[in-house]
Enzyme design. Sequence first.
Site, mmCIF file in Angstrom:
data_model
loop_
_atom_site.group_PDB
_atom_site.id
_atom_site.type_symbol
_atom_site.label_atom_id
_atom_site.label_comp_id
_atom_site.label_asym_id
_atom_site.label_seq_id
_atom_site.Cartn_x
_atom_site.Cartn_y
_atom_site.Cartn_z
ATOM 1 C CG ASP A 109 -25.269 33.690 15.845
ATOM 2 O OD1 ASP A 109 -25.707 34.302 14.554
ATOM 3 O OD2 ASP A 109 -24.293 32.924 15.949
ATOM 4 C CD GLU A 143 -16.348 33.371 20.639
ATOM 5 O OE1 GLU A 143 -15.728 32.431 20.077
ATOM 6 O OE2 GLU A 143 -16.069 34.305 19.849
ATOM 7 C CG HIS A 145 -17.106 30.131 17.248
ATOM 8 N ND1 HIS A 145 -15.758 30.848 16.922
ATOM 9 C CD2 HIS A 145 -18.159 30.504 16.496
ATOM 10 C CE1 HIS A 145 -16.145 31.566 15.809
ATOM 11 N NE2 HIS A 145 -17.444 31.343 15.639
ATOM 12 C CG ASP A 172 -12.703 30.257 18.262
ATOM 13 O OD1 ASP A 172 -13.821 29.792 17.584
ATOM 14 O OD2 ASP A 172 -12.825 31.278 19.001
#
Length: 258
Positions: A66, A142, A137, A135
């Site tokens: 990314d 996400e 990801h 979370d």
Amino acid sequence: MDVVIAPADEIGEIVADDIAALIEQRPDAVLGLATGSSPLRIYDSVAERVAQGRLTLARARGFMLDEYVGLPPGHPCRYSTVIDDEFVSRVDLVPGAVRGPNGDAADLTAACAEYEDAIREAGGVDLQILGIGTDGHIAFNEPGSSLASRTRVKTLTAQTREDNARFFGGDVEAVPYHCLTQGLGTIMDARRIVLVATGEAKAEAVAQLVEGAVSARWPATILQHHPRVTVFVDDAAASQLALADYYRHTQAHRHLVS
């Protein structure tokens, strides 16, 4: 999915062993490179082996997961800068061997399609290194991300921006709102995946990844459908695993079968 519970300071060496074995078998292997704190021990171990002449990456290539959108070239938090500082500059990869998505492109959608094409033209990723967010990801996929997604533009959650503020001097407002990220479908194309998680803050995400239901609420759970995934965790990150004793048992009694 294999789960290996080991001291954090040993995980880097174990994964470096896997990378060395891959390179011995295929010197021009394609590595999937992650940023963040999770892979640092891996990069340290690989760099040490290269420095000692025990390993060469001269024919290998790499693709980043990314990149932020909007950070200028050379910015210390830009992922191309980070991966160069933490890994590329410390090993013998040839210039240009590692590529990331172009967060500067005028047409970000086209840049994402070009990145997918580049990975495919390289023959795909042989070994993908991953971390996991609190979370759930992976890369910047996400919660709510499509489980079949490809490289695309994503908007970061408030939680991810808060988690990443530590890299921006604690200033959450300096963390970009957008990024380009490989999709979950892109990541699943890798022939082998290694995910590293350490620390109690990752315990819930790890428990969902390994033992939870496959759901876009916890994007990493898609890895349950991959045939060759190894999850490396320390005791703290493994603290919410209901089957932790079983994973330790299988690790202690692992043997080769023909």
